[in-house]
Design an enzyme around this catalytic site. Sequence first.
Site, PDB file in Angstrom:
ATOM      1  N   GLY A  65      -0.828   8.150   0.200  1.00 45.64           N
ATOM      2  CA  GLY A  65      -0.939   9.391  -0.564  1.00 45.64           C
ATOM      3  C   GLY A  65       0.058  10.424  -0.089  1.00 45.64           C
ATOM      4  N   GLY A 120      -5.008  10.799  -0.255  1.00 45.08           N
ATOM      5  CA  GLY A 120      -5.694  11.752   0.621  1.00 45.08           C
ATOM      6  C   GLY A 120      -5.279  13.201   0.403  1.00 45.08           C
ATOM      7  N   LYS A 142       0.856  -1.184   0.000  1.00 48.09           N
ATOM      8  CA  LYS A 142       0.000   0.000   0.000  1.00 48.09           C
ATOM      9  C   LYS A 142       0.891   1.232   0.000  1.00 48.09           C
ATOM     10  CE  LYS A 142      -2.498   3.496   1.726  1.00 48.09           C
ATOM     11  NZ  LYS A 142      -2.278   4.566   2.700  1.00 48.09           N
ATOM     12  N   ASP A 185      -5.994   2.256   3.292  1.00 54.19           N
ATOM     13  CA  ASP A 185      -5.421   1.214   4.162  1.00 54.19           C
ATOM     14  C   ASP A 185      -6.427   0.070   4.328  1.00 54.19           C
ATOM     15  OD1 ASP A 185      -3.010   2.614   4.753  1.00 54.19           O
ATOM     16  OD2 ASP A 185      -4.135   3.872   6.136  1.00 54.19           O
ATOM     17  N   LYS A 239      -4.324   2.261   9.563  1.00 54.21           N
ATOM     18  CA  LYS A 239      -3.215   1.407   9.116  1.00 54.21           C
ATOM     19  C   LYS A 239      -3.061   0.188  10.029  1.00 54.21           C
ATOM     20  CE  LYS A 239      -0.441   4.722   7.553  1.00 54.21           C
ATOM     21  NZ  LYS A 239      -1.215   4.986   6.333  1.00 54.21           N
TER      22      LYS A 239
HETATM   23  N1  LIG Z   1       2.246   6.414  16.948  1.00 57.10           N
HETATM   24  C1  LIG Z   1       2.443   6.882  15.708  1.00 57.10           C
HETATM   25  N2  LIG Z   1       3.573   6.552  15.038  1.00 57.10           N
HETATM   26  C2  LIG Z   1       3.819   7.022  13.804  1.00 57.10           C
HETATM   27  N3  LIG Z   1       2.975   7.847  13.122  1.00 57.10           N
HETATM   28  C3  LIG Z   1       1.829   8.203  13.732  1.00 57.10           C
HETATM   29  C4  LIG Z   1       1.509   7.733  15.046  1.00 57.10           C
HETATM   30  N4  LIG Z   1       0.297   8.248  15.398  1.00 57.10           N
HETATM   31  C5  LIG Z   1      -0.097   9.012  14.372  1.00 57.10           C
HETATM   32  N5  LIG Z   1       0.793   8.993  13.357  1.00 57.10           N
HETATM   33  C6  LIG Z   1       0.653   9.747  12.110  1.00 57.10           C
HETATM   34  O1  LIG Z   1       0.262   8.874  11.066  1.00 57.10           O
HETATM   35  C7  LIG Z   1       0.781   9.416   9.858  1.00 57.10           C
HETATM   36  C8  LIG Z   1       0.680   8.377   8.743  1.00 57.10           C
HETATM   37  O2  LIG Z   1      -0.672   8.262   8.324  1.00 57.10           O
HETATM   38  P1  LIG Z   1      -1.207   9.042   7.012  1.00 57.10           P
HETATM   39  O3  LIG Z   1      -0.816  10.479   7.087  1.00 57.10           O
HETATM   40  O4  LIG Z   1      -2.647   8.718   6.861  1.00 57.10           O
HETATM   41  O5  LIG Z   1      -0.304   8.397   5.902  1.00 57.10           O
HETATM   42  P2  LIG Z   1      -0.591   7.775   4.465  1.00 57.10           P
HETATM   43  O6  LIG Z   1      -1.049   8.910   3.593  1.00 57.10           O
HETATM   44  O7  LIG Z   1       0.759   7.262   4.108  1.00 57.10           O
HETATM   45  O8  LIG Z   1      -1.623   6.698   4.607  1.00 57.10           O
HETATM   46  C9  LIG Z   1       2.174   9.836  10.257  1.00 57.10           C
HETATM   47  O9  LIG Z   1       2.730  10.784   9.374  1.00 57.10           O
HETATM   48  C10 LIG Z   1       1.945  10.427  11.651  1.00 57.10           C
HETATM   49  O10 LIG Z   1       1.689  11.802  11.567  1.00 57.10           O
HETATM   50  C1  LIG Z   2     -12.920   7.323   3.329  1.00 56.64           C
HETATM   51  C2  LIG Z   2     -11.566   7.939   3.155  1.00 56.64           C
HETATM   52  O1  LIG Z   2     -11.066   8.581   4.065  1.00 56.64           O
HETATM   53  N1  LIG Z   2     -10.969   7.747   1.972  1.00 56.64           N
HETATM   54  C3  LIG Z   2      -9.680   8.293   1.642  1.00 56.64           C
HETATM   55  C4  LIG Z   2      -9.173   7.583   0.400  1.00 56.64           C
HETATM   56  C5  LIG Z   2      -7.732   7.907   0.067  1.00 56.64           C
HETATM   57  C6  LIG Z   2      -6.758   7.466   1.150  1.00 56.64           C
HETATM   58  O2  LIG Z   2      -7.041   6.699   2.041  1.00 56.64           O
HETATM   59  O3  LIG Z   2      -5.512   8.011   0.985  1.00 56.64           O
HETATM   60  P1  LIG Z   2      -4.260   7.937   1.998  1.00 56.64           P
HETATM   61  O4  LIG Z   2      -3.745   6.555   1.965  1.00 56.64           O
HETATM   62  O5  LIG Z   2      -3.348   8.929   1.378  1.00 56.64           O
HETATM   63  O6  LIG Z   2      -4.733   8.354   3.376  1.00 56.64           O
HETATM   64  C7  LIG Z   2      -9.745   9.811   1.416  1.00 56.64           C
HETATM   65  O7  LIG Z   2     -10.761  10.305   0.923  1.00 56.64           O
HETATM   66  O8  LIG Z   2      -8.748  10.478   1.718  1.00 56.64           O
END
Ligand SMILES: Nc1ncnc2c1ncn2[C@@H]1O[C@H](COP(=O)(O)OP(=O)(O)O)[C@@H](O)[C@H]1O
Ligand SMILES: CC(=O)N[C@@H](CCC(=O)OP(=O)(O)O)C(=O)O
Length: 248
Positions: A10, A36, A7, A151, A209
């Site tokens: 974004g 996202g 995965k 995720d 995640k």
């Molecule tokens: N305990 C933790 N350890 C690491 N990252 C964390 C934790 N809790 C929250 N986060 C946040 O989660 C983020 C990753 O999730 P997200 O921004 O949604 O990433 P992605 O777009 O890769 O899915 C990290 O950048 C951090 O800000």
């Molecule tokens: C329902 C929901 O939240 N959908 C996400 C889909 C994209 C996503 O999950 O992107 P990341 O992996 O960059 O977080 C959104 O709209 O952002």
Amino acid sequence: MESLLVKIGGSLKGAAELLEEIAAYPGPLVLVHGGGPNIGEWLGRLGFETHFHNGLRVTPPEQMEVVEMVLSTLGKQLAHGLSARGRNAVALTGRDAGLLEARLLEPELGRVGEVSGVKTEVLECLIQAGITPLVAPIGLDGEGALNINADTAAGAIAGALSLPAVFLTDVVGVLRDPKDPATRYARLTRGEVRDLVAQGVISGGMIPKVEAALNALDRGAPWAAIARGERGVLQGVLSGQAGTRVVL
Ligand SMILES: Nc1ncnc2c1ncn2[C@@H]1O[C@H](COP(=O)(O)OP(=O)(O)O)[C@@H](O)[C@H]1O
Ligand SMILES: CC(=O)N[C@@H](CCC(=O)OP(=O)(O)O)C(=O)O
């Protein structure tokens, strides 16, 4: 070489270094990508306000088209980036060949879904043909497209294909102190994950995640890990040197 589901967050925005890493992996891959930040940017440009509830984007029906356009375009760009680096890739969404069946999560969230079924045939055909499938997290219910957290979609697909799930993001793993990469947990059990979420150590985007990693394991994935999308990460995760392994 082991087949993996990877995965791509974004937050990584298809960085060239990450594309090199993925393109160079010697085994078969199924990729699921997020988007996202790009979705947020486009909704803003078009004058929409965006809100999150428990890490999920509240998606009114009129915003769903934007979500789908952004994710679809991003998938095509990633497929091109990989194909140009010698790894032939094809970008799909859950609309293709009924790949992601979904149901509405909660009506208050708008067109946000959870995965109710994965039709793996198209993925298996592509892998068999030596082509890397990239999946955008758009699901389908009787009404049309649903926005699924990437995720969550990745965990469901890894489980359905019984593939290890590797969640690549912008941090080196789950951290005790999110600002300090030296505080990475090498391994976390379900009970430890639950405690860290309750304590607020795991928050925001890290919650879907770890939940997706546990869900993948429940559904048949042999292992799951969260790591930073950088050069060498896939070998690092395979050898247990990089990232956080989530175990049951
Ligand atoms: N305990 C933790 N350890 C690491 N990252 C964390 C934790 N809790 C929250 N986060 C946040 O989660 C983020 C990753 O999730 P997200 O921004 O949604 O990433 P992605 O777009 O890769 O899915 C990290 O950048 C951090 O800000
Ligand atoms: C329902 C929901 O939240 N959908 C996400 C889909 C994209 C996503 O999950 O992107 P990341 O992996 O960059 O977080 C959104 O709209 O952002």
